[in-house]
Design an enzyme around this catalytic site. Structure first.
Site, mmCIF file in Angstrom:
data_model
loop_
_atom_site.group_PDB
_atom_site.id
_atom_site.type_symbol
_atom_site.label_atom_id
_atom_site.label_comp_id
_atom_site.label_asym_id
_atom_site.label_seq_id
_atom_site.Cartn_x
_atom_site.Cartn_y
_atom_site.Cartn_z
ATOM 1 N N GLU A 150 -0.090 0.142 -2.493
ATOM 2 C CA GLU A 150 1.137 0.018 -3.182
ATOM 3 C C GLU A 150 1.964 0.248 -2.121
ATOM 4 O O GLU A 150 1.974 1.657 -0.857
ATOM 5 C CB GLU A 150 0.978 1.827 -3.593
ATOM 6 C CG GLU A 150 -0.548 1.214 -4.486
ATOM 7 C CD GLU A 150 0.427 0.723 -6.245
ATOM 8 O OE1 GLU A 150 1.050 0.579 -5.541
ATOM 9 O OE2 GLU A 150 -0.652 0.237 -6.441
ATOM 10 N N GLY B 240 1.137 3.473 1.688
ATOM 11 C CA GLY B 240 2.101 3.687 2.846
ATOM 12 C C GLY B 240 3.398 1.605 2.686
ATOM 13 O O GLY B 240 3.594 1.882 1.986
ATOM 14 N N SER B 241 3.549 2.475 3.895
ATOM 15 C CA SER B 241 4.487 0.838 4.306
ATOM 16 C C SER B 241 3.802 -0.094 4.161
ATOM 17 O O SER B 241 2.881 -0.430 4.237
ATOM 18 C CB SER B 241 5.428 1.465 6.005
ATOM 19 O OG SER B 241 4.164 1.021 7.299
ATOM 20 N N SER B 242 4.645 -1.566 4.675
ATOM 21 C CA SER B 242 4.648 -2.602 4.857
ATOM 22 C C SER B 242 3.903 -2.820 6.111
ATOM 23 O O SER B 242 2.931 -4.181 6.399
ATOM 24 C CB SER B 242 4.902 -3.704 4.513
ATOM 25 O OG SER B 242 5.935 -3.635 5.063
ATOM 26 N N LYS B 243 4.095 -2.309 7.015
ATOM 27 C CA LYS B 243 3.363 -2.742 8.671
ATOM 28 C C LYS B 243 1.806 -2.072 8.492
ATOM 29 O O LYS B 243 1.301 -2.795 9.204
ATOM 30 C CB LYS B 243 4.545 -1.901 9.521
ATOM 31 C CG LYS B 243 4.532 -1.990 10.464
ATOM 32 C CD LYS B 243 5.005 -1.224 11.907
ATOM 33 C CE LYS B 243 6.043 -1.441 11.058
ATOM 34 N NZ LYS B 243 7.649 -1.043 12.608
ATOM 35 N N ILE B 244 1.952 -1.197 8.088
ATOM 36 C CA ILE B 244 0.539 -0.576 8.026
ATOM 37 C C ILE B 244 -0.528 -1.248 7.203
ATOM 38 O O ILE B 244 -1.759 -1.549 6.998
ATOM 39 C CB ILE B 244 -0.060 0.932 7.763
ATOM 40 C CG1 ILE B 244 1.224 1.550 8.873
ATOM 41 C CG2 ILE B 244 -1.341 1.612 8.150
ATOM 42 C CD1 ILE B 244 0.769 1.372 10.339
ATOM 43 N N GLY B 245 0.192 -1.769 6.385
ATOM 44 C CA GLY B 245 -1.339 -2.693 4.949
ATOM 45 C C GLY B 245 -1.034 -3.462 5.563
ATOM 46 O O GLY B 245 -2.577 -4.039 5.012
#
Length: 556
Positions: free
Chosen positions: A253, A231-236
Site C-alpha cells: 500500500e 509506506g513509500s514506494s522507495k521502501i516498497g
C-alpha cells in the site's frame, strides 16, 4: 549500528542501510538511546524464535477456528471502546492530531471494520460452490478460503492505529498468526499498540515488535507467508527484494501524486449554482488535503488541474474557506496536525524554497521549524520538472496547474513524436480538461484520482481512461470508508488491496477442492486409445451434449 550488522550477510547489510537512509535519516542517535533503554535488544535469534513459536501455534490449529477469530476480533473491539482517550492522546503526541481526526478517521473506522468482520465472518469462511462439467461428472466442487500461515504487517506513521490494526483485522479474520511492526516515527502510538495488543490478544499467535531498521531487517530475513506493507514506494521496493528471496507474496500500500481535476462547469446556466458548486468543491478539497493529517496521507490531493480561466476562482474560494476553517493565522490553529518530525519538515522546506516554486506561491508559505508547523500553501503553475511535481508531497503544499501551462510543457517534451504542429495550434487544440487527462496518464499511476464536474460524459471518460488505485467524483478520499470497495494501488502506487472482505481475501489462499465419486468411471480416459475415444473425449471436454450423443450413436 554497523557493529550490530557485522554478523549479517552483505545483502542484508545493504537492505538495512537502504531502509535506514530512506525511513529516518539522521535519527541514529535517538534510536540507539531508545533501544539501549529497552530490557533486551531484538536480535537474529529472537526473530528466528518468534517465527518458530508462531509457526508452531499455526500448525497446531490455534488460529483456524471460528471461535478463536471471533474472540480476537472482540478484543480488538474492546481496545477501541475502552482505550480511545489513550489512542487520541498518543496520536496528539506523535502528530498533533486534533481529537476529531483521531476519533473519526482512526478509531471509528477501525470499529466499523471490526463490526463488519464479526457480522460477516461466517459467510466469508464458508466455501463458495463452484460449477462442474461433463468432464468431471459425477462430482461437486468448491473454493475454500484457507489461511496463509504466519504473516507480517509493517505499518506507517501517518495513521499509526488505522494502518496497523486494519490489516491485522484481515489477517486474524482469515485465520493467520500475525506479527505487527509499527512505525518508529510515531513512538507514542507504537508503544501503546504494543502494550494494548500484548494485554488483550493471544500472544501465541499475535505479536508486536517495536523498533527501527535493525528490527525490520531481522524480521524481513524470516520466511513469511505474506508481507503487508504500508509506506513509500522507495521502501516498497526494498520490501519486495526481501520477499523475493523466499518467494513471499506481498501487499504494498504505497502512494503517489494523486491529482484533482476541477471542471469549470461552464455548461451550468445559473451563476448561483456555479458559485455553490465551486464552494462545495473547495471545501471538500480542503477537508481531504489539510483536514486529513495536514496533507500527510497517501490519498491526499497532490496537485490540481483546472482551466486557466477558472483557476483564479478556485484560488479565491480556497483562501476564503481556509481562513474560515483555520483562522487568519493557521499556524496557531489547533484543528491542524503538525509535521511528523524535523526530517520531513526539512524535506518539505526544501520543496517550498526551490526558487522556481517559491515565486509561484499565491497563499501561505509560513513555517516554524521549532513547532514543526507549515501553513497551508497554494502555488499556481509551478514547473513540471520542479521538486514539488517530481515526488509525492506528503504535506500541506498544493500546486494548481492550468491546462494551457501543462499543454505547453507536454509540447516541449513530445512535439516531435506526437503533435507535429506549432505551439499555438497545440494550445488551441488541448485547451480543455478532457484532452489533458493525458497529463495524468503520462505520470506513474496514482493511488487515487479525483474529478469535480457536473458533466456526465467527462465523469465517464475520466473513470474509463484514467488508471489509479481508486477514483472519486465530486469528493475527496471518501472511498476509503466504504468496505464494499477494494482499497489499494496499481503500478507504482502499490499492489493488492484490502478493506472489508478484501482484507479477508488478502490473507487467504483460495483453494480449489473437487469431490469425485467412484461411480461412473469411464474406460474412454484410459489406454489403449482409439479414434472413437478421441471423438467422445473431445465432445465431453467441450461440453457438447449433441456431439456426445452423435458419437455414442455412431453418427459422428
Amino acid at each position: 549500528y554497523l557493529g550490530i550488522l557485522d554478523s549479517i550477510f552483505v545483502p542484508t547489510l545493504l537492505l538495512s542501510l537502504s531502509l535506514f537512509l530512506s525511513v529516518n535519516p539522521g535519527c541514529f542517535l535517538r534510536k540507539r538511546v531508545r533501544l539501549s533503554a529497552m530490557a533486551k535488544v531484538f536480535e537474529a535469534a529472537d526473530a528466528s524464535n518468534l517465527m518458530t513459536e508462531l509457526r508452531m501455534s499455526f500448525d497446531a490449529g490455534v488460529t483456524r477456528s471460528y471461535e478463536w477469530r471471533v474472540s480476537q476480533l472482540k478484543k480488538l473491539q474492546v481496545i477501541c471502546d475502552n482505550h480511545e482517550p489513550e489512542i487520541v492522546s498518543a496520536l496528539h503526541d506523535d502528530l498533533g492530531k486534533p481529537e476529531l481526526e483521531s476519533s473519526v478517521y482512526e478509531v471509528a473506522l477501525l470499529r466499523n471494520s471490526i463490526k463488519l468482520a464479526l457480522k460477516q465472518l461466517k459467510n466469508w469462511m464458508a466455501p463458495d460452490k463452484a460449477k462442474t462439467s461433463l468432464t468431471t461428472f459425477p462430482a461437486s466442487a468448491e473454493i475454500v478460503s484457507e489461511p496463509l500461515g504466519v504473516v507480517l504487517v509493517i505499518s506507517a506513521w501517518n495513521y499509526p492505529f488505522l494502518l496497523s490494526i486494519d490489516p491485522v483485522i484481515g489477517a486474524i479474520s482469515a485465520g493467520n498468526a500475525v506479527v505487527l511492526k509499527p512505525s518508529e516515527l510515531a513512538p507514542a502510538s507504537s508503544s501503546l499498540l504494543a502494550k494494548l495488543l500484548e494485554q488483550y490478544l493471544d500472544p501465541s499467535a499475535v505479536r508486536v515488535i517495536e523498533g527501527a531498521v535493525t528490527e525490520t531487517t531481522l524480521l524481513l530475513e524470516q520466511k513469511w507467508d505474506k508481507i503487508f506493507y504500508t509506506g513509500s514506494s522507495k521502501i516498497g521496493r526494498i520490501i519486495m527484494m526481501a520477499a523475493a528471496k523466499h518467494l513471499t507474496p506481498v501487499v504494498l500500500e504505497l502512494g503517489g501524486k494523486s491529482p484533482v481535476v476541477i471542471d469549470s462547469d461552464t455548461n451550468l446556466k445559473a451563476n448561483m449554482i456555479i458559485l455553490l458548486s465551486a464552494k462545495i468543491t473547495v471545501k471538500r478539497i480542503i477537508a481531504g488535503k489539510w483536514g486529513c493529517n495536514n496533507g500527510q496521507a497517501c490519498i491526499s490531493p497532490d496537485y490540481i488541474l483546472t482551466t486557466k480561466e477558472y483557476a483564479p476562482k478556485v484560488i479565491d474560494a480556497m483562501k476564503q474557506e481556509l481562513e474560515a476553517f483555520y483562522g487568519k493565522n493557521p499556524m496557531e490553529s489547533k484543528d491542524m496536525s503538525r509535521i511528523v518530525n524535523s526530517n520531513h519538515f526539512d524535506r518539505l522546506s526544501k520543496i517550498l524554497e526551490e526558487k522556481e516554486v517559491s515565486d509561484k506561491i499565491v497563499y501561505g508559505g509560513q513555517k516554524n521549524r521549532d513547532n514543526l508547523k507549515i501553513a497551508p500553501t497554494i502555488f499556481l503553475d509551478v514547473p513540471l520538472d520542479s521538486l514539488i511535481m517530481s515526488e509525492e508531497i506528503f504535506g500541506p503544499l498544493l500546486p494548481i496547474l492550468t491546462v494551457i501551462t501543462i499543454c505547453h510543457s507536454i509540447l516541449d517534451c513530445f512535439i516531435d513524436l506526437v503533435f507535429m504542429s506549432d505551439i499555438h495550434s497545440c494550445s488551441a487544440q488541448l485547451n480543455n480538461l478532457e484532452e489533458c487527462f493525458d497529463v495524468i496518464r503520462s505520470r506513474p499511476k496514482p493511488l487515487a484520482a479525483y474529478l469535480f464536474t457536473q458533466n456526465q460524459k467527462l465523469k465517464e471518460r475520466f473513470a474509463m481512461t484514467v488508471s489509479a488505485g481508486g477514483i472519486v467524483v465530486n469528493d475527496i478520499a471518501v472511498h476509503l470508508s466504504l468496505p464494499t470497495l477494494p482499497f489499494g494501488g496499481v503500478g507504482e502506487s502499490g499492489m493488492g488491496s484490502y478493506h472489508g472482505k478484501f482484507s479477508f481475501d488478502a490473507f487467504s489462499h483460495k483453494k480449489a477442492v473437487l469431490y469425485k465419486s467412484f461411480i461412473g468411471d469411464a474406460a474412454i480416459r484410459y489406454p489403449p486409445y482409439s479414434r472413437g475415444k478421441l471423438r467422445l473425449l473431445k465432445a465431453l471436454v467441450n461440453s457438447n451434449l449433441v456431439e456426445v450423443f452423435k458419437v455414442l450413436l455412431g453418427l459422428s
